[in-house]
Structure formats: C-alpha cells, structure tokens
Write a protein that holds these residues in place. Structure first.
Motif, PDB file in Angstrom:
ATOM      1  N   PHE A  50       0.831  -1.198   0.000  1.00 55.95           N
ATOM      2  CA  PHE A  50       0.000   0.000   0.000  1.00 55.95           C
ATOM      3  C   PHE A  50       0.864   1.245   0.000  1.00 55.95           C
ATOM      4  N   THR A  51       0.279   2.303  -0.521  1.00 54.59           N
ATOM      5  CA  THR A  51       0.906   3.619  -0.545  1.00 54.59           C
ATOM      6  C   THR A  51      -0.087   4.592   0.076  1.00 54.59           C
ATOM      7  N   THR A  52       0.368   5.334   1.098  1.00 58.80           N
ATOM      8  CA  THR A  52      -0.471   6.318   1.775  1.00 58.80           C
ATOM      9  C   THR A  52       0.123   7.710   1.585  1.00 58.80           C
ATOM     10  N   VAL A  53      -0.710   8.625   1.150  1.00 53.83           N
ATOM     11  CA  VAL A  53      -0.302  10.024   1.009  1.00 53.83           C
ATOM     12  C   VAL A  53      -0.887  10.790   2.188  1.00 53.83           C
ATOM     13  N   ILE A  54      -0.012  11.397   2.990  1.00 54.52           N
ATOM     14  CA  ILE A  54      -0.419  12.243   4.110  1.00 54.52           C
ATOM     15  C   ILE A  54       0.207  13.609   3.904  1.00 54.52           C
ATOM     16  N   GLN A  55      -0.147  14.576   4.729  1.00 60.64           N
ATOM     17  CA  GLN A  55       0.344  15.942   4.539  1.00 60.64           C
ATOM     18  C   GLN A  55       1.863  16.035   4.581  1.00 60.64           C
ATOM     19  N   GLY A  71      -7.896  -1.637  -3.883  1.00 61.61           N
ATOM     20  CA  GLY A  71      -8.759  -0.463  -3.927  1.00 61.61           C
ATOM     21  C   GLY A  71      -8.101   0.707  -3.232  1.00 61.61           C
ATOM     22  N   SER A  72      -8.920   1.664  -2.805  1.00 64.09           N
ATOM     23  CA  SER A  72      -8.375   2.832  -2.117  1.00 64.09           C
ATOM     24  C   SER A  72      -9.302   3.282  -0.999  1.00 64.09           C
ATOM     25  N   MET A  73      -8.719   4.050  -0.073  1.00 65.77           N
ATOM     26  CA  MET A  73      -9.458   4.577   1.065  1.00 65.77           C
ATOM     27  C   MET A  73      -8.920   5.972   1.373  1.00 65.77           C
ATOM     28  N   ASN A  74      -9.827   6.913   1.605  1.00 66.18           N
ATOM     29  CA  ASN A  74      -9.446   8.278   1.925  1.00 66.18           C
ATOM     30  C   ASN A  74     -10.223   8.699   3.166  1.00 66.18           C
ATOM     31  N   ILE A  75      -9.511   9.025   4.254  1.00 64.84           N
ATOM     32  CA  ILE A  75     -10.203   9.477   5.468  1.00 64.84           C
ATOM     33  C   ILE A  75      -9.921  10.951   5.752  1.00 64.84           C
ATOM     34  N   GLY A  76      -9.470  11.660   4.729  1.00 65.99           N
ATOM     35  CA  GLY A  76      -9.217  13.087   4.888  1.00 65.99           C
ATOM     36  C   GLY A  76      -7.796  13.386   5.325  1.00 65.99           C
ATOM     37  N   THR A  77      -7.327  12.737   6.383  1.00 63.46           N
ATOM     38  CA  THR A  77      -5.960  12.950   6.864  1.00 63.46           C
ATOM     39  C   THR A  77      -4.963  12.075   6.122  1.00 63.46           C
ATOM     40  N   GLY A  78      -5.448  11.095   5.373  1.00 70.43           N
ATOM     41  CA  GLY A  78      -4.590  10.212   4.601  1.00 70.43           C
ATOM     42  C   GLY A  78      -5.383   9.520   3.514  1.00 70.43           C
ATOM     43  N   ASN A  79      -4.749   9.341   2.365  1.00 71.16           N
ATOM     44  CA  ASN A  79      -5.365   8.686   1.219  1.00 71.16           C
ATOM     45  C   ASN A  79      -4.485   7.496   0.849  1.00 71.16           C
ATOM     46  N   THR A  80      -5.049   6.277   0.829  1.00 74.08           N
ATOM     47  CA  THR A  80      -4.268   5.060   0.662  1.00 74.08           C
ATOM     48  C   THR A  80      -4.768   4.227  -0.509  1.00 74.08           C
ATOM     49  N   SER A  81      -3.828   3.703  -1.305  1.00 72.72           N
ATOM     50  CA  SER A  81      -4.181   2.725  -2.340  1.00 72.72           C
ATOM     51  C   SER A  81      -3.596   1.378  -1.931  1.00 72.72           C
ATOM     52  N   PHE A  82      -4.403   0.312  -2.089  1.00 71.23           N
ATOM     53  CA  PHE A  82      -4.021  -1.048  -1.698  1.00 71.23           C
ATOM     54  C   PHE A  82      -3.912  -1.930  -2.931  1.00 71.23           C
ATOM     55  N   CYS A 110     -13.564  12.740   9.486  1.00 70.22           N
ATOM     56  CA  CYS A 110     -13.307  13.276  10.835  1.00 70.22           C
ATOM     57  C   CYS A 110     -11.970  13.995  10.891  1.00 70.22           C
ATOM     58  N   ASP A 111     -11.898  14.996  11.754  1.00 69.08           N
ATOM     59  CA  ASP A 111     -10.628  15.608  12.128  1.00 69.08           C
ATOM     60  C   ASP A 111     -10.573  15.630  13.651  1.00 69.08           C
ATOM     61  N   GLU A 112      -9.692  16.425  14.206  1.00 64.56           N
ATOM     62  CA  GLU A 112      -9.543  16.428  15.666  1.00 64.56           C
ATOM     63  C   GLU A 112     -10.740  17.031  16.412  1.00 64.56           C
ATOM     64  N   LYS A 113     -11.655  17.706  15.682  1.00 62.74           N
ATOM     65  CA  LYS A 113     -12.774  18.364  16.347  1.00 62.74           C
ATOM     66  C   LYS A 113     -14.132  17.758  16.054  1.00 62.74           C
ATOM     67  N   SER A 114     -14.346  17.282  14.835  1.00 68.60           N
ATOM     68  CA  SER A 114     -15.674  16.772  14.498  1.00 68.60           C
ATOM     69  C   SER A 114     -15.603  15.781  13.343  1.00 68.60           C
ATOM     70  N   CYS A 115     -16.726  15.154  13.078  1.00 69.61           N
ATOM     71  CA  CYS A 115     -16.866  14.231  11.953  1.00 69.61           C
ATOM     72  C   CYS A 115     -17.868  14.775  10.949  1.00 69.61           C
ATOM     73  N   ALA A 141     -13.702   7.358  16.195  1.00 70.07           N
ATOM     74  CA  ALA A 141     -14.515   7.240  14.989  1.00 70.07           C
ATOM     75  C   ALA A 141     -13.660   7.613  13.788  1.00 70.07           C
ATOM     76  N   VAL A 142     -13.790   6.841  12.714  1.00 74.25           N
ATOM     77  CA  VAL A 142     -13.098   7.118  11.458  1.00 74.25           C
ATOM     78  C   VAL A 142     -14.152   7.095  10.367  1.00 74.25           C
ATOM     79  N   LYS A 143     -14.126   8.107   9.503  1.00 75.76           N
ATOM     80  CA  LYS A 143     -15.069   8.198   8.395  1.00 75.76           C
ATOM     81  C   LYS A 143     -14.320   8.638   7.156  1.00 75.76           C
ATOM     82  N   GLY A 144     -14.855   8.268   5.999  1.00 76.88           N
ATOM     83  CA  GLY A 144     -14.232   8.687   4.755  1.00 76.88           C
ATOM     84  C   GLY A 144     -14.780   7.938   3.566  1.00 76.88           C
TER      85      GLY A 144
END
Length: 196
Positions: A50-55, A71-82, A110-115, A141-144
């Motif tokens: 997998f490859t994850t792109v973070i800030q 496939g891929s998954m993006n939770i806002g703080t990181g975007n990953t391809s598997f 989600c971020d550090e304050k809300s989802c 909680a994790v969403k994306g």
C-alpha cells in the motif's frame, strides 16, 4: 519407466515444500527501494502493498497477508491505495499513489474536532466508510471514502475495531461530532492499514 516416476514424485515433493514468500518494506521516504524477501508464516498466502499520502509525505508498506483487498481509502488525513496478489513474490512493484481525480461522490470525514467535514471521493472510492472502536481507554470514529472491494474484505483482523459499515449514497456515513486527538486519529489509520 520406474526412474521417470521416481523423478516425477521427487519433483512433486520438492515443489510441495516450497514456501510462499513476499517482499517486505516500510518506508516513510516515498520509496521501497530497500525491500527484503520474506518467507510468509503459515496461513499467509497473499502479498500486499500500500501507498499512503499524508500531509507530511508518502508512506509505502509491503508484507505477507492472510487476507487483503485491492482499492483505495481516503479518510481526509490520509489517502491510501491497496494492492493484493496471491502468487509468490508478486508484490515487487509499489502500490500506486492514490488517485486525486474527484469522481463526484461525497462522504463525511473526521478531524480532531468533528466528523462533519465533507470529503470529495476520488478514483474507485464508491462507498462511504464509518468505523468505530476502542483503542486503549479512548473511543474513536473514522469516516471517509472507500472502494467497495475494501468494504467486502475480511475485517476480523482489525484489533480494537467494534463496528465497520459502508454505504453507497452521498454523505450516507453521518455527520455526528466526536472528541478525539488528531494524533490518535492518525494512529488508528495506521492500525487499520497495518492490521488488515
């Protein structure tokens, strides 16, 4: 004739004893140039990458897997391809950098304050993800956005995760607020990726 049968049987015995192997690598520099060949433990008959792109950069990871998905998954703080494959040493190539071309789908993240952040999905991400769990003494909680193939994958290897659900409508993963630390959120992403 007996010699040919003996050689054939000997060949079968040697090939049956062949161990499954994959490349392994963990890199935070964006390249898995220094990868090692690893004999996989019993029950691990797939290779993953997998490859994850973070800030702050790109993380690449390769190893043996009992189960994995493409496939891929993006939770806002990181975007990953598997990438997942099931032949010996098939993960020699790095997983590609995740697509950043929007596909029109939107999910909450989600971020550090809300989802309640709205995230534009990209590439093959055609589902919204919602996962909750307990890590230590904190609830998380994790969403994306996520590809359907990842939603359909075996999830029993996820330690600490109590519920995972995927849905197909825009913003179908709810916008409820949570309180958690940003560092804790990043750790959960890595746990999800490394333990799946």
């Amino acid at each position: 004739m007996d010699l040919q049968i003996s050689v054939f049987l000997l060949f079968i015995l040697f090939t049956a004893g062949h161990s499954f192997s994959c490349y392994e690598c963990m890199s935070t520099t964006g390249s898995c140039a220094n990868q090692n060949l690893k004999t996989c433990p019993s029950g691990f008959s797939k290779c993953m990458s997998f490859t994850t792109v973070i800030q702050v950069g790109i993380v690449k990871f390769k190893d043996c897997a009992a189960d994995c998905a493409v496939g891929s998954m993006n939770i806002g703080t990181g975007n990953t391809s598997f990438v997942c494959c099931n032949t010996d040493q098939c993960n020699v190539q790095d997983a590609p950098v995740p697509s950043n071309v929007p596909n029109g789908k939107k999910c909450y993240s989600c971020d550090e304050k809300s989802c309640s952040n709205i995230l534009s999905c990209s590439g093959s991400e055609d589902r919204c993800l919602k996962a909750t769990g307990t890590f230590g003494d904190q609830s998380l909680a994790v969403k994306g956005c996520v590809s359907k193939s990842i939603c359909d994958a075996e999830t029993s290897l996820l330690r600490g995760v109590e519920r995972i659900s995927c849905c197909s409508g825009n913003l179908c993963n709810g916008a409820q607020s949570v309180t958690q630390s940003f560092l804790f959120l990043c750790c959960s992403l890595l746990s999800f990726i490394l333990l799946h």
